[in-house]
Design an enzyme around this catalytic site. Structure first.
Site: not given
Lengths: 133, 387
Positions: B87, B336
């Site tokens: 991420c 996200h």
């Protein structure tokens, strides 16, 4: 997980075989070939953990990845073995019977299967032990 | 080392973008960034693109070349490199681009991030994201990403006075900000009741504690600071770039509730910028889960351990507070798309510093971005300031 990938870790997954550094006395699970503290000065030997420890932290998984979808909800926890190493595993118990500090011992259990006709993967889960007065 | 500036930014809208392919997304973000910098493709010397898992999400590897190709740059044969750190792939791509310009190797460099996550079902995406943690010793035992952060929350709430309500207020605040952001995936405000009554995902975390599955891309263009005004009147200077690593598995950390990599990356960034924390005006932090924002504020040193919940409740981190956090809506409300998030954070800070953030504009001359890979095995921190 492919058959070979699972098979090569069977000693660790079934029997909690880790390592111990005879120079500093620290235990490792999963096993390490180098002691991060002693590095090349360390002497690493195999060590079979008896599997007793306590719950450090925990959760109840209610939305799982594909291989675990049919086993929800289940208790996931970080366990600290009595020798020191920590690992992530499931606690076979009702969620309300698991808390920070709960004493546990290891049990051999089915973990997951690769689909309906694939290999069944086994490994180590934990169960709470009754507190001894 | 040369000083580096951001001369252009571009970001797609974030969301479930069924009509847009992986290629469509980064081409749109890249075009927006070039237009913002008033540049054309022939000025670009190199590209770095953050992407976590195109291999599993769309079964496509070799993203660096693909992006250069569809950006129309194949005949120029520029170096184009994919960067992966789960991420934090986007933040790390930005850092690589900064290093390339700072070193003097390249002048005009694109840092991009892209993720197309909705072409697979939820089960596959949950499993793919679990690859950001330890597959052999966490994922194999049934750990999911929400599950790992839930175990951070359990440990944290056992040790510090954080209430379930305070945790929910992080989501409420970020949705309030997201509602003011035209690119956000969720543009509606929510109530605390909505968070607290949403479905449990991994106790104590509920659906509204979690960032969503998102498609999106973002791009920024970097240049040496001494050339920046050839392209823009409002260059933003990169004051610091920092990165730190830690154990891949959460269970091996020194402290379950403290991301040491955030602590170290933060300290390195403040040292590089030569600034005390008090000079930072606002933050974009990695709130993949509400508990993650609480830990980030503390681990970056903006308050003591155990205090961020109270600060959130008192409104310190709101848009009109003393330390606005996640003005974009954060990962929670803005969305996200994992590889794009680190670049989107930079875009948001640049918009704020230029005074172009519209209804969510805050005062400030220096902003910080904080991008986390996995449960804290990689952390990338950048400090950006007006020139």
């Amino acid at each position: 997980m492919s058959v070979a990938r699972f098979w090569r870790k069977i000693p660790q997954r079934y029997n909690l075989i880790g390592t111990r550094c005879e120079s500093c006395g620290r235990h490792y699970f999963p096993p390490r070939s180098f002691c991060p503290d002693c590095r090349r000065g360390g002497k690493i030997v195999e060590y079979r953990f008896p599997g007793t420890g306590k719950v450090v932290t925990h959760t109840v998984i209610r939305a799982a990845s594909e291989q675990f979808e049919n086993t929800t909800p289940y208790v996931l926890a970080i366990i600290q073995l009595d020798e020191g190493p920590r690992l992530t595993s499931q606690v076979v118990a009702k969620p309300e019977d698991v808390a920070v500090g709960t004493r546990v011992r290891s049990v051999f259990r089915r973990i997951m299967a690769d689909g309906e006709s694939g290999v069944i993967h086994y490994g180590t889960k934990f169960v709470p032990v009754k507190s001894e007065k | 080392m040369r000083d580096v500036a951001i001369i252009g930014i571009g970001c797609t809208t974030f969301g479930e973008k069924w009509a847009a392919s992986f290629r469509d997304l980064f081409v749109e973000a890249g075009s927006l960034a070039l237009k913002d910098a008033e540049l054309s493709g022939e000025h670009i010397d190199a590209m770095y693109v953050g992407n976590m898992s195109a291999g599993r999400f769309i079964e496509q590897e070799h993203i660096g070349a693909l992006i250069a190709d569809y950006a129309g740059l194949s005949t120029r044969h520029i170096p184009s490199t994919r960067v992966e750190a789960a991420c934090s792939s986007g933040g790390l791509a930005f850092r690589q681009a900064v290093i390339a310009v700072a070193s003097g190797m390249e002048d005009i460099v694109v840092a991009a991030g892209v993720e197309k996550m909705t072409d697979v079902g939820t089960g596959v995406s949950v499993d793919t994201l679990a690859g950001a943690a330890d597959r052999e010793w966490e994922g194999f035992m049934g750990a999911t990403f929400p599950g790992l952060y839930a175990m951070i929350a359990t440990d944290y709430m056992h040790r510090y006075p954080l209430t379930r309500e305070q945790l929910g207020m992080v989501a409420v605040k970020n949705h309030r900000n997201g509602a003011k952001n035209p690119i956000a995936q969720f543009r509606s405000e929510i109530t605390l009741e909505t968070v607290l009554s949403s479905a449990l995902v991994a106790d104590p975390l509920r659906l509204f504690d979690c960032s969503p599955i998102t498609d999106g891309a973002a791009a920024v263009i970097l240049a040496p600071l001494d050339r920046a005004r050839e392209f823009t009147d409002t260059p933003v200077r990169v004051l610091a770039t920092a990165q730190a690593s830690d154990t891949i598995a959460l269970h091996d950390r020194r402290d379950i509730s403290c991301l040491d990599a955030t602590v170290v990356a933060g300290e390195r960034a403040f040292a590089m910028a030569g600034l005390p924390r008090e000079k930072i005006d606002f933050l974009e932090v990695h709130d993949c889960f509400t508990i993650a924002e609480i830990c980030a504020i503390e681990d970056l040193g903006f308050c003591k351990k155990g205090e961020a919940g109270r600060l959130t409740e008192e409104g310190v981190t709101a848009l009109n507070g003393d330390l606005p956090v996640n003005t974009s809506g954060g990962l929670k409300a803005c969305g996200h798309p994992v590889g794009a998030t680190g670049i989107k954070q930079v875009c948001e800070v640049v918009q704020q510093l230029r005074g172009e953030a519209g209804a969510r504009q805050v005062d400030g001359e220096i902003g910080l971005t904080h991008n986390v890979g996995g449960t804290g095995a990689t952390v990338v921190v950048h400090i950006l300031g007006v020139t």
